[in-house]
Design a protein around this motif. Structure first.
Motif, PDB file in Angstrom:
ATOM      1  N   THR A   1       0.763  -1.132   0.166  1.00  0.00           N
ATOM      2  CA  THR A   1      -0.005  -0.225   0.008  1.00  0.00           C
ATOM      3  C   THR A   1       0.782   1.403  -0.031  1.00  0.00           C
ATOM      4  O   THR A   1       0.700   2.145  -0.633  1.00  0.00           O
TER       5      THR A   1
ATOM      6  N   GLU B   1      -9.754  -2.394  -0.814  1.00  0.00           N
ATOM      7  CA  GLU B   1      -9.673  -3.006   0.886  1.00  0.00           C
ATOM      8  C   GLU B   1      -9.974  -1.765   1.874  1.00  0.00           C
ATOM      9  O   GLU B   1     -10.577  -1.908   2.843  1.00  0.00           O
ATOM     10  N   GLU B   2      -9.099  -0.687   1.715  1.00  0.00           N
ATOM     11  CA  GLU B   2      -9.185   0.378   2.639  1.00  0.00           C
ATOM     12  C   GLU B   2      -9.821   1.624   2.174  1.00  0.00           C
ATOM     13  O   GLU B   2      -9.880   1.927   1.063  1.00  0.00           O
TER      14      GLU B   2
ATOM     15  N   ASP C   1      -5.170  -1.555  -5.334  1.00  0.00           N
ATOM     16  CA  ASP C   1      -4.824  -1.928  -4.134  1.00  0.00           C
ATOM     17  C   ASP C   1      -5.956  -2.532  -3.279  1.00  0.00           C
ATOM     18  O   ASP C   1      -6.790  -1.685  -2.896  1.00  0.00           O
TER      19      ASP C   1
HETATM   20 MG   LIG Z   1      -2.023  -2.943   2.015  1.00  0.00          MG
END
Ligand SMILES: [Mg+2]
Ligand SMILES: Nc1ncnc2c1ncn2[C@@H]1O[C@H](COP(=O)(O)OP(=O)(O)O)[C@@H](O)[C@H]1O
Length: 229
Positions: free
Chosen positions: A45, A68-69, A126
């Motif tokens: 990341t 994901e985030e 990502d």
């Molecule tokens: Mg990551």
């Protein structure tokens, strides 16, 4: 490393990771996609954030897609290294989007449209690993990733896409398709030896590039990742 030849004259997109670009003739090949793969906490990341920050510093319009985030977390991750993503979002130079992995079947055409509309030059995705949770079988994930990477290639953007693999895995990617479709593969590793530990980076594959294949130590500094000679 060989500096001459045609490969040295191709347009490059510097990653912004000090010490890395000199291993790959100045940067990633413009218009290609590179897979950054590694276990949890190996810097994937941060790599994406650093790559995007470099683009912003060069005046490029950038797109960061997170599966994901949430955007707040990516903004906080970047801020930790002194990279002000918020300012560039305000200036419409950075588009930071969270996408529901459930919707990935629909995002390929949407992304291509946006990239063209906004004249995006750099893209970070990502991470692709979470897609495995959302599709019934590996075949479907492979098909979607293949579609996505091929579509991105058609737009001329330079892409970094990440995949998390178990630390002891011999595979290069989670679904076994990314490394074939991607033009480059960079592997990040965490190595624990007794009480010591260190992180490393290796350029495993880089099409049309005379690159250094050695494993280098990777430092995590308060200004991001640095490849040590
Ligand atoms: Mg990551
Ligand atoms: N300011 C910092 N200085 C040094 N190391 C850091 C800093 N911030 C995060 N790290 C390291 O980076 C790791 C997270 O990297 P990240 O890119 O999020 O990993 P992942 O590969 O899972 O995406 C943390 O576990 C920590 O070891």
């Amino acid at each position: 490393m060989k500096k001459d030849g045609i490969s040295a004259q191709l347009p490059r997109t510097p990653t912004g990771v000090p010490g890395l670009d000199s291993l790959i003739q100045g940067g990633l090949l413009k218009g290609t996609s590179t897979l950054v793969t590694g276990g949890a906490g190996t810097g994937k990341t941060i790599f994406c954030c650093q790559f995007i920050w470099e683009g912003l510093m060069r005046g490029e319009t950038c797109l960061f897609i997170s599966f994901e985030e949430p955007p707040e977390d990516i903004i906080a991750d970047a801020k930790n290294f002194g990279w002000d993503f918020e300012g560039f979002i305000g200036k419409k130079k950075l588009f930071l989007e969270y996408h529901d992995p459930f919707q990935v079947t629909n995002i390929t055409s949407l992304l291509v449209e946006r990239i063209k509309e906004r004249k995006i030059e750099r893209v970070a995705i990502d991470s692709t690993s979470i897609l495995g949770l959302y599709f019934k079988d590996a075949f479907e994930v492979r098909k979607q990733l293949y579609k996505l990477l091929m579509a991105l290639k058609g737009t001329g953007v330079t892409t970094v896409i990440t995949a998390e693999i178990p630390e002891d895995s011999k595979k290069l990617s989670r679904f076994g398709v990314e490394e074939f479709v991607a033009d480059g593969v960079i592997v990040l590793h965490y190595i624990g030896v007794g009480e010591d530990s260190f992180n490393s980076i290796q350029v495993r594959k880089m099409r049309r590039t005379s690159h250094d294949k050695n494993i280098f130590s990777l430092a995590f500094t308060d200004r991001g990742l640095v490849v040590k000679k």
